[in-house]
Design a protein around this motif. Structure first.
Motif, PDB file in Angstrom:
ATOM      1  N   LEU A   1       3.047  -4.161  -3.316  1.00 49.55           N
ATOM      2  CA  LEU A   1       2.289  -3.182  -2.537  1.00 49.55           C
ATOM      3  C   LEU A   1       2.220  -1.862  -3.294  1.00 49.55           C
ATOM      4  O   LEU A   1       3.218  -1.427  -3.870  1.00 49.55           O
ATOM      5  CB  LEU A   1       2.966  -2.930  -1.195  1.00 49.55           C
ATOM      6  CG  LEU A   1       2.966  -4.111  -0.248  1.00 49.55           C
ATOM      7  CD1 LEU A   1       4.223  -4.125   0.584  1.00 49.55           C
ATOM      8  CD2 LEU A   1       1.740  -4.025   0.626  1.00 49.55           C
TER       9      LEU A   1
ATOM     10  N   ARG B   1      -0.123   2.183  -3.275  1.00 47.62           N
ATOM     11  CA  ARG B   1      -1.109   3.061  -2.634  1.00 47.62           C
ATOM     12  C   ARG B   1      -2.190   3.391  -3.647  1.00 47.62           C
ATOM     13  O   ARG B   1      -1.946   3.444  -4.848  1.00 47.62           O
ATOM     14  CB  ARG B   1      -0.441   4.350  -2.175  1.00 47.62           C
ATOM     15  CG  ARG B   1       0.572   4.131  -1.076  1.00 47.62           C
ATOM     16  CD  ARG B   1       1.205   5.413  -0.680  1.00 47.62           C
ATOM     17  NE  ARG B   1       0.303   6.066   0.268  1.00 47.62           N
ATOM     18  CZ  ARG B   1       0.703   6.684   1.357  1.00 47.62           C
ATOM     19  NH1 ARG B   1       1.991   6.789   1.631  1.00 47.62           N
ATOM     20  NH2 ARG B   1      -0.160   7.231   2.183  1.00 47.62           N
TER      21      ARG B   1
ATOM     22  N   ILE C   1      -0.317  -1.571   7.762  1.00 48.38           N
ATOM     23  CA  ILE C   1      -0.195  -0.270   7.106  1.00 48.38           C
ATOM     24  C   ILE C   1       1.145   0.373   7.460  1.00 48.38           C
ATOM     25  O   ILE C   1       1.830   0.924   6.591  1.00 48.38           O
ATOM     26  CB  ILE C   1      -1.391   0.636   7.484  1.00 48.38           C
ATOM     27  CG1 ILE C   1      -2.671   0.053   6.889  1.00 48.38           C
ATOM     28  CG2 ILE C   1      -1.167   2.069   7.020  1.00 48.38           C
ATOM     29  CD1 ILE C   1      -3.952   0.670   7.415  1.00 48.38           C
TER      30      ILE C   1
ATOM     31  N   ALA D   1       3.819  -1.324   5.490  1.00 50.59           N
ATOM     32  CA  ALA D   1       3.741  -0.902   4.090  1.00 50.59           C
ATOM     33  C   ALA D   1       4.333   0.496   3.916  1.00 50.59           C
ATOM     34  O   ALA D   1       5.064   0.755   2.955  1.00 50.59           O
ATOM     35  CB  ALA D   1       2.298  -0.947   3.599  1.00 50.59           C
ATOM     36  N   GLU D   2       4.037   1.395   4.832  1.00 49.15           N
ATOM     37  CA  GLU D   2       4.584   2.749   4.755  1.00 49.15           C
ATOM     38  C   GLU D   2       6.105   2.745   4.825  1.00 49.15           C
ATOM     39  O   GLU D   2       6.760   3.534   4.152  1.00 49.15           O
ATOM     40  CB  GLU D   2       4.014   3.628   5.867  1.00 49.15           C
ATOM     41  CG  GLU D   2       2.624   4.121   5.561  1.00 49.15           C
ATOM     42  CD  GLU D   2       2.056   5.022   6.647  1.00 49.15           C
ATOM     43  OE1 GLU D   2       2.445   4.875   7.832  1.00 49.15           O
ATOM     44  OE2 GLU D   2       1.218   5.873   6.299  1.00 49.15           O
TER      45      GLU D   2
ATOM     46  N   PHE E   1      -3.586   1.327   1.229  1.00 51.50           N
ATOM     47  CA  PHE E   1      -2.524   0.443   0.770  1.00 51.50           C
ATOM     48  C   PHE E   1      -3.151  -0.851   0.287  1.00 51.50           C
ATOM     49  O   PHE E   1      -4.024  -1.410   0.942  1.00 51.50           O
ATOM     50  CB  PHE E   1      -1.544   0.131   1.903  1.00 51.50           C
ATOM     51  CG  PHE E   1      -0.648   1.275   2.248  1.00 51.50           C
ATOM     52  CD1 PHE E   1       0.579   1.424   1.627  1.00 51.50           C
ATOM     53  CD2 PHE E   1      -1.034   2.202   3.197  1.00 51.50           C
ATOM     54  CE1 PHE E   1       1.420   2.477   1.951  1.00 51.50           C
ATOM     55  CE2 PHE E   1      -0.209   3.255   3.534  1.00 51.50           C
ATOM     56  CZ  PHE E   1       1.016   3.400   2.904  1.00 51.50           C
TER      57      PHE E   1
END
Length: 138
Positions: free
Chosen positions: A53, A55, A101, A104-105, A120
């Motif tokens: 993953l 950004r 999301i 992922a954060e 992402f």
């Protein structure tokens, strides 16, 4: 003294070890097809659930991923006496669902620079291979 053979200096890594090594560094290289030719982008990334993953801000990298989802990804580390390289082929996907999301954060891929990177991207591997190298002294 005889010269070392390839078997003495190169070790083929298993899939589990490849994923473990990817977790130990934060920078890799993403290869995409842009305007009909390969292009490469350094990205800082994290690994979660056997996926890479990162950004990304708006721009050519993100636009190409939306058109050509098939990518290659490489990360490596070169030390004083040994090195390794892991190469992954797979599909990239821009995350759009809130829960994806949010997850992922939580893993924390952070951008290098303070430019907006609201997107992402997740890479799911179709193939992952790796090599460990014993470096020779000069």
């Amino acid at each position: 003294m005889s010269e070392p053979s390839d078997a003495d200096v190169v070790t083929v890594l298993g899939e589990d070890e490849c994923w473990e090594l990817l977790r130990t560094v934060q920078v890799g290289r993403l290869v995409v097809i842009a305007d009909g030719r390969p292009d490469i982008f350094p990205v800082n990334y994290v690994v979660g659930d056997r996926k890479v993953l990162f950004r990304s801000g708006e721009g050519s990298k993100l636009a190409e991923l939306a058109v050509h989802a098939e990518v290659a990804f490489e990360s490596d580390l070169i030390g004083e006496h040994a090195a390794w390289s892991v190469v992954m082929h797979g599909r990239a996907r821009i995350l759009t669902h809130f829960n994806e999301i949010e997850a992922a954060e939580e893993l924390g891929p952070t951008p290098w620079v303070a430019t907006p990177k609201y997107n992402f991207v997740e890479i799911t591997a179709s193939e992952i291979t790796g090599r460990r190298f014993t470096l020779v002294e000069h």
